[in-house]
Design an enzyme around this catalytic site. Structure first.
Site, PDB file in Angstrom:
ATOM      1  N   TRP A  97       0.838  -1.212   0.000  1.00  0.00           N
ATOM      2  CA  TRP A  97       0.000   0.000   0.000  1.00  0.00           C
ATOM      3  C   TRP A  97       0.861   1.244   0.000  1.00  0.00           C
ATOM      4  O   TRP A  97       0.563   2.219  -0.693  1.00  0.00           O
ATOM      5  CB  TRP A  97      -0.973  -0.015   1.172  1.00  0.00           C
ATOM      6  N   ASP A 115      -1.366   6.654   6.440  1.00  0.00           N
ATOM      7  CA  ASP A 115      -2.480   5.770   6.086  1.00  0.00           C
ATOM      8  C   ASP A 115      -2.667   4.820   7.270  1.00  0.00           C
ATOM      9  O   ASP A 115      -1.787   4.007   7.561  1.00  0.00           O
ATOM     10  CB  ASP A 115      -2.102   4.992   4.809  1.00  0.00           C
ATOM     11  N   LYS A 171     -11.761  -1.704   7.081  1.00  0.00           N
ATOM     12  CA  LYS A 171     -10.919  -2.632   7.818  1.00  0.00           C
ATOM     13  C   LYS A 171     -11.369  -2.682   9.274  1.00  0.00           C
ATOM     14  O   LYS A 171     -11.665  -3.749   9.797  1.00  0.00           O
ATOM     15  CB  LYS A 171      -9.445  -2.213   7.729  1.00  0.00           C
TER      16      LYS A 171
HETATM   17  C1  LIG Z   1      -7.067  -1.889   2.215  1.00  0.00           C
HETATM   18  C2  LIG Z   1      -6.027  -0.852   2.291  1.00  0.00           C
HETATM   19  C3  LIG Z   1      -5.935   0.174   1.326  1.00  0.00           C
HETATM   20  C4  LIG Z   1      -6.836   0.247   0.134  1.00  0.00           C
HETATM   21  O1  LIG Z   1      -8.096   0.629   0.530  1.00  0.00           O
HETATM   22  P1  LIG Z   1      -9.257   0.968  -0.509  1.00  0.00           P
HETATM   23  O2  LIG Z   1     -10.268   1.602   0.384  1.00  0.00           O
HETATM   24  O3  LIG Z   1      -9.683  -0.320  -1.116  1.00  0.00           O
HETATM   25  O4  LIG Z   1      -8.731   1.918  -1.508  1.00  0.00           O
HETATM   26  C5  LIG Z   1      -4.967   1.136   1.497  1.00  0.00           C
HETATM   27  N1  LIG Z   1      -4.136   1.113   2.549  1.00  0.00           N
HETATM   28  C6  LIG Z   1      -4.189   0.152   3.491  1.00  0.00           C
HETATM   29  C7  LIG Z   1      -3.238   0.167   4.641  1.00  0.00           C
HETATM   30  C8  LIG Z   1      -5.141  -0.856   3.383  1.00  0.00           C
HETATM   31  O5  LIG Z   1      -5.194  -1.823   4.318  1.00  0.00           O
END
Ligand SMILES: *Cc1c(COP(=O)(O)O)cnc(C)c1O
Length: 361
Positions: free
Chosen positions: A101, A171, A195
């Site tokens: 990511w 993030d 998540k």
């Molecule tokens: C799942 C995830 C993403 C992507 O998320 P989307 O909402 O599908 O764009 C980005 N960063 C992390 C750390 C993730 O776990």
């Protein structure tokens, strides 16, 4: 109806109490005679929903008053572009690449300016967090970027990098609300909610006010400009009404559980059950260095692909689902987010113990 223990990395388990409450309000929300899916985003009913959601989130995370909270769409991935478009004043940013990511965010930023990778753990399949105590931070960097919890690899920054005075952008998709954070140490904290918070379709951005600017990169779409969204209170266009409503219920659930300090100790206890088992097992092994272990995502392997597949299959039959690991790591991964009860982790470790007994070489 039988609920299973769902170890998916995302979309992921939600608190059963929240799902039941939402079910009870499905046809008639608050005496309106309508579902939340059917009400106007300009209605008083929704004003209360989004207002309470923001107030509860501010309360949970102790968000300082000079930070804005935005409820947006497009997932975490869309922020990979929005962040450089809004923050790259000098067109320079530094990225710490600790997984797929972070790497995707870095590649996306490179479309808009000079995006430097100033540290990486790719040399060992992202199984650790690099030393970030003395990084070659660019003097003109607009920000330093991290992915705080690496969902695929199961590592987490236990201490934040020394950004040498630059704003930190994080993030936190897979560790959102899993423990207390000091928001003032970040310029931007953001994450997709699917998540650890709510249904897919909402991304929450917590941003210090002075980073919300008019002079964004030329051609930044109106929708991706933080100022547009902030000025409109996340209601510039139709927001994901139902998703925000569920997030709001999860915030209330978290407060009722005792808040983020209580979640942290519960998450530590749950993770310890699994990690302690992995450390003593002769068959199952964790894949990351101990000091960087995530409390949320726990990858593990047997070292034998056939045994791994058999385990995933038998676990599923026993009501322990979505344990297959990410293809880049192989083996298994148990995501044990806030809403995974301790009983789920106990059931998993008991099942692993039995499996090990039955398949000992
Ligand atoms: C799942 C995830 C993403 C992507 O998320 P989307 O909402 O599908 O764009 C980005 N960063 C992390 C750390 C993730 O776990």
């Amino acid at each position: 109806m039988a609920r299973v223990y769902n170890f998916s990395a995302g979309p992921a388990v939600l608190p059963e109490e929240v799902l039941r409450e939402a079910a009870s309000e499905m046809l008639d929300y608050g005496g309106s005679g309508m579902s939340v899916m059917e009400i106007s985003h300009r209605s008083g009913l929704f004003d209360t929903i989004i207002g309470e959601a923001e107030a509860d989130l501010r309360d949970l995370m102790d968000i300082p008053s000079n930070y804005k909270v935005l409820f947006l769409q497009g997932g975490a991935y869309q922020q990979f572009a929005a962040i450089p478009m809004n923050l790259m004043k000098n067109r320079v940013a530094d990225y710490i690449v600790t997984g797929q990511w972070a790497k995707k965010a870095w590649k996306e930023a490179a479309k808009y300016g000079r995006a430097n990778c100033i540290a990486s753990s790719e040399d060992k399949t992202f199984s650790y967090i690099p030393d970030c105590s003395d990084l070659p931070v660019s003097p003109d960097a607009d920000y330093v970027y991290i992915c705080e919890n690496n969902t695929i690899y199961g590592t987490k920054f236990k201490t934040l990098p020394d950004t040498k005075g630059k704003d930190l952008v994080a993030d936190v998709s897979s560790c959102f609300l899993s423990e207390p954070v000091d928001v003032s140490r970040y310029g931007v904290i953001y994450g997709g909610v699917q998540k650890n918070i709510g249904p897919a379709g909402v991304v929450i951005v917590i941003i210090r006010e002075d980073l919300i600017r008019e002079d964004v990169l030329p051609q930044t779409p109106t929708m991706l400009t933080y100022k547009t969204q902030s000025d409109a209170g996340s209601l510039f266009n139709t927001p994901p009404v139902y998703g925000i409503y569920i997030c709001g219920k999860v915030f209330k659930w978290l407060k009722a559980q005792g808040g983020l300090a209580a979640m942290k100790s519960r998450n530590e206890e749950k993770a310890a059950l699994l990690y302690d088992f992995l450390d003593e097992s002769a068959m199952f092994h964790g894949t990351v260095v101990k000091r960087d272990r995530s409390l949320m995502n726990v990858p593990f392997v047997t070292g034998n692909k056939e045994l791994d597949s058999l385990f995933v299959k038998k676990a599923e039959a026993a009501g322990l689902v979505n344990l297959k690991g990410h293809r880049s790591v192989g083996g298994m991964r148990a995501s044990i987010y806030n809403a995974m009860p301790r009983a789920g982790v106990e059931a998993l470790t008991a099942f692993m113990r039995e499996f090990e007994e039955a398949h000992r070489a």
